[in-house]
Structures are given as C-alpha cells and as structure tokens.
Design a protein around this motif. Sequence first.
Motif, mmCIF file in Angstrom:
data_model
loop_
_atom_site.group_PDB
_atom_site.id
_atom_site.type_symbol
_atom_site.label_atom_id
_atom_site.label_comp_id
_atom_site.label_asym_id
_atom_site.label_seq_id
_atom_site.Cartn_x
_atom_site.Cartn_y
_atom_site.Cartn_z
ATOM 1 N N GLU A 42 41.988 79.834 46.724
ATOM 2 C CA GLU A 42 41.743 79.659 48.155
ATOM 3 C C GLU A 42 42.312 78.334 48.673
ATOM 4 O O GLU A 42 42.781 78.255 49.802
ATOM 5 N N GLY A 43 42.249 77.294 47.852
ATOM 6 C CA GLY A 43 42.803 76.001 48.259
ATOM 7 C C GLY A 43 44.303 76.087 48.502
ATOM 8 O O GLY A 43 44.828 75.458 49.428
ATOM 9 N N MET A 44 45.001 76.862 47.694
ATOM 10 C CA MET A 44 46.446 77.047 47.874
ATOM 11 C C MET A 44 46.714 77.842 49.143
ATOM 12 O O MET A 44 47.607 77.498 49.923
ATOM 13 N N LYS A 45 45.934 78.896 49.352
ATOM 14 C CA LYS A 45 46.130 79.720 50.542
ATOM 15 C C LYS A 45 45.925 78.893 51.810
ATOM 16 O O LYS A 45 46.718 78.960 52.740
ATOM 17 N N ASN A 126 47.655 69.790 40.667
ATOM 18 C CA ASN A 126 46.761 68.776 40.104
ATOM 19 C C ASN A 126 45.306 69.222 40.179
ATOM 20 O O ASN A 126 44.550 69.055 39.211
ATOM 21 N N GLN A 127 44.904 69.799 41.309
ATOM 22 C CA GLN A 127 43.536 70.302 41.461
ATOM 23 C C GLN A 127 43.240 71.392 40.433
ATOM 24 O O GLN A 127 42.200 71.373 39.772
ATOM 25 N N VAL A 128 44.158 72.347 40.330
ATOM 26 C CA VAL A 128 43.950 73.474 39.420
ATOM 27 C C VAL A 128 43.930 72.997 37.970
ATOM 28 O O VAL A 128 43.049 73.381 37.192
ATOM 29 N N LEU A 170 36.860 78.460 40.274
ATOM 30 C CA LEU A 170 37.683 77.524 41.041
ATOM 31 C C LEU A 170 37.465 77.718 42.540
ATOM 32 O O LEU A 170 37.253 76.765 43.283
ATOM 33 N N ASN A 171 37.481 78.964 42.989
ATOM 34 C CA ASN A 171 37.271 79.252 44.411
ATOM 35 C C ASN A 171 35.844 78.924 44.843
ATOM 36 O O ASN A 171 35.623 78.444 45.954
ATOM 37 N N ASP A 172 34.876 79.166 43.972
ATOM 38 C CA ASP A 172 33.487 78.798 44.279
ATOM 39 C C ASP A 172 33.372 77.293 44.486
ATOM 40 O O ASP A 172 32.734 76.827 45.430
#
Length: 181
Positions: A42-45, A126-128, A170-172
Amino acid sequence: MKRIILTLLIVIAVGVSWIAFKVTTTSKIAYVRSVDLIYSYEGMKEAQQKQDKKEMELKSNLDSLQVNFQKAVNQYNLDYPKLSKEEKFKREKLLTIQQNQLKGYSENMETTIKKQDEQLTQGVLNQVNSFVETYSKKKGYELVLGTTSSGNILFATENLDITKEVLTALNDQYKQTPQSN
C-alpha cells in the motif's frame, strides 16, 4: 521505474542466493516474490499516486507553455506581412528565446521526474527491506530469499513462499503509521 526496481531486486536476489548456498540445511528458510511484494504494498501504491499527481502537474505546466508558444508563433505568422524587417528580427529572436526556454523546462521536468521516481523507489525499497528483516527475525527465519522475474530461484515449494503473510503484515503496519502529505 520498473527497470530500476527490477535491477535492484536482481542484485539483492543474487546476493541472497549466494548466502543461501552457505546456509546449512537445518536453517529456517523462506522466500518472497519481490515484485509482488513491492507493487502490492500500500505504501508503494500511495507513493506512486503522489508521484503521478506531481508528474501530471509538471506536464500540465509544460502543456500550457507549449500552447502559449504556439499562440505566439501563430500571431507572428499572422503579423508577418505587416512587420518591418527590424520587427521581424525582434519577434523571431523572442520566439527563439521562448522556444529555448520551453525546451529547457521540458528537459528539467524530465530530470526532476526521474530523480523523484528514483528517490521514491529507493525509499519504498528501504521500508520494505527493513520490514522484511524485522519480520523475519520475529518469525525465526534465518534466510529470506527474494524471487524476481529473471528466475534466480528456479524452484521452491509453495510452503516456503511467505509473500502473502509478509505483505499482509507490511500493509497492516503501513495503515497504522501516520502518513505525512
């Protein structure tokens, strides 16, 4: 952007594959489908939507400049028969300057978009990567491999694929983190 991500993923996957070679068979190993993880995050989207909006604004500005330039050219062509030699020279010089500015803006815009895109991609990676590291340690994995479309993992049973569970976690986490605009 996809080429940048794919290249980074390949480099990461090759390095991880080498490490896997060194790990004993009793280790807890899993893999994630890297491309699926990145593009379903979701962060990428959200980051991509923001990037697309910025890109559209820049392109809209360029379109306006192009329309203004074309109007100036059309006006020059209409006025041409009535203009003195000196006035033609001045107007042509102004049109040349305007055209060069338009070209410069276009080149700067492309450079800006590319730079922002690379920064966005690196930030998300980096986040992932940080999340996968934390998640893997928490779940007791000694090695988590990343697959890519170039096939650096030729075969693995599906029970080693933790992409869905990592993506969900990750999305949570992303949904629980306050986002800055």
